[in-house]
Scaffold this active site. Structure first.
Site, PDB file in Angstrom:
ATOM      1  N   LEU A 122      15.163 -29.015  56.324  1.00 44.92           N
ATOM      2  CA  LEU A 122      14.560 -30.359  55.824  1.00 44.92           C
ATOM      3  C   LEU A 122      15.246 -30.796  54.699  1.00 44.92           C
ATOM      4  CD1 LEU A 122      12.407 -32.567  55.489  1.00 44.92           C
ATOM      5  CD2 LEU A 122      10.898 -30.795  54.302  1.00 44.92           C
ATOM      6  N   TYR A 137       5.361 -14.456  48.706  1.00 45.84           N
ATOM      7  CA  TYR A 137       6.240 -15.518  48.692  1.00 45.84           C
ATOM      8  C   TYR A 137       6.364 -15.944  47.204  1.00 45.84           C
ATOM      9  CZ  TYR A 137       8.481 -20.077  49.419  1.00 45.84           C
ATOM     10  OH  TYR A 137       9.355 -20.943  49.480  1.00 45.84           O
ATOM     11  N   LYS A 157       9.916 -15.905  44.774  1.00 49.64           N
ATOM     12  CA  LYS A 157      10.134 -17.200  44.316  1.00 49.64           C
ATOM     13  C   LYS A 157      10.220 -17.167  42.807  1.00 49.64           C
ATOM     14  CE  LYS A 157      11.632 -19.866  47.834  1.00 49.64           C
ATOM     15  NZ  LYS A 157      13.028 -20.228  47.813  1.00 49.64           N
ATOM     16  N   ARG A 197      -2.513 -35.147  46.769  1.00 50.85           N
ATOM     17  CA  ARG A 197      -1.446 -34.361  46.773  1.00 50.85           C
ATOM     18  C   ARG A 197      -0.220 -35.359  46.449  1.00 50.85           C
ATOM     19  NH1 ARG A 197      -4.557 -31.051  46.791  1.00 50.85           N
ATOM     20  NH2 ARG A 197      -4.624 -29.136  48.474  1.00 50.85           N
TER      21      ARG A 197
END
Length: 324
Positions: free
Chosen positions: A12, A143, A147, A215
């Site tokens: 993306l 995850y 990160k 959001r």
């Protein structure tokens, strides 16, 4: 001469950076500069979980700069079920890319993080100072910790070697080349695909939840420009949040309304309020970004949605839809 290697180059954000580099005027703030070579590497070019394969990729292209986007990513249920896989594979990818960048004497590396690195219990708005102030949410701690550790590695490389390794924290990204697979995709590509299928099959378009949660969404091509800005003009090791402002939060209902309009759906359109909404809002501050970049124009949400839906409809047969 500069060689910029983009890992995850066909995803993306990588596809969006490629689009910007190819369409912005050469020599402009976000366009390709004279003497630059851009390499958009995909998983078939080398397994970044493998140190030797990563080194071979770096030996082949000898990048002077790296935008590191490659990662094992997934939706909520994948993160909950495979916490070790998400932790281990992302640790390997990040270790190999940063080590290869160091050994190859790359002048600068930007790694892409995620807002999930932030603590579960935190005061809002999120900002760059709060990353390590508590554990991340239990649902995706594998995850999130992988990160989060990139920020630790960046500081360690800088402390020990003076390396210019930094990171970016985008909010919710959408745009062309997204993953529209209904099983694993995020909210916007999932709703676009669901609305398309409802129109095609003459069935109702049903959105899970009340539609009330808010959001911050950033268009991938805007984010691409911000990555290019960060590569050229941002020289701190601490990460920077790349996002629209808190005042541009959009409700899920507004998202669904925009999708209905862009797809041209005229059938029954409802919300299944028996489904959970998830977190109501988790705003992030872009004050640091705006204080540094100066003037920057974000694409209006409805325009970005129209462009994303148009791309999806034109590329349905080859897009990542999970329908193959």
């Amino acid at each position: 001469m500069s060689v910029i290697l983009v890992t995850g180059g066909s995803g993306l954000v990588g596809s969006a950076i490629k689009h910007v580099i190819e369409t912005e005027p050469e020599g402009s703030r976000f366009g390709k500069k004279p003497g630059e070579t851009w390499i958009f590497a995909r998983s078939s070019d080398g397994d970044l979980k493998d140190a030797a394969a990563t080194k071979a990729l770096f030996d082949k292209y000898k990048p002077t700069h790296v935008i590191h986007l490659a990662a094992l990513v997934g939706g909520l249920f994948g993160n909950m079920k495979y916490k070790l896989s998400f932790l281990r594979e992302n640790l390997l990818i990040n270790e190999n890319v940063l080590n290869a960048s160091h050994e190859g004497k790359a002048q600068k590396v930007i790694s892409c993080l995620s807002t999930c690195v932030f603590p579960d219990k935190v005061t809002y708005p999120l900002d760059e100072t709060k990353i390590h102030s508590g554990p991340p949410h239990e649902s995706n701690f594998g995850y999130a910790y992988a990160k989060r550790l990139v920020d630790v590695q960046n500081h360690a490389y800088n402390d020990q070697y003076g390396s210019n390794f930094t990171s970016a924290i985008p909010t919710n990204i959408f745009g062309p080349h997204d993953n529209f697979d209904l099983e694993v995709s995020h909210v916007i590509p999932a709703l676009i695909h669901k609305c398309y299928m409802a129109k095609k099959n003459g069935t109702p378009f049903v959105v899970a939840g009340t539609g009330k949660p808010l959001r911050q969404f950033i268009y991938s091509r805007d984010l691409a420009k911000l990555f290019i800005w960060q590569l050229r003009e941002y020289n701190e090791i601490d990460p920077v949040i790349l996002s629209v402002g808190e005042d541009e939060e959009i409700s899920i209902k507004e998202v669904a309304d925009s999708i209905v309009k862009a797809v041209g759906f005229e059938g029954e359109y409802t919300f299944d309020t028996s489904k959970a909404d998830g977190q109501f809002r988790k705003p992030a501050s872009n004050k640091k970004l705006l204080s540094l970049i100066g003037e920057f124009k974000f694409t209006p949400f409805d325009q970005a949605m129209d462009e994303t839906v148009a791309w999806f409809l034109q590329n349905y047969d080859t897009a990542r839809t999970g329908k193959k």
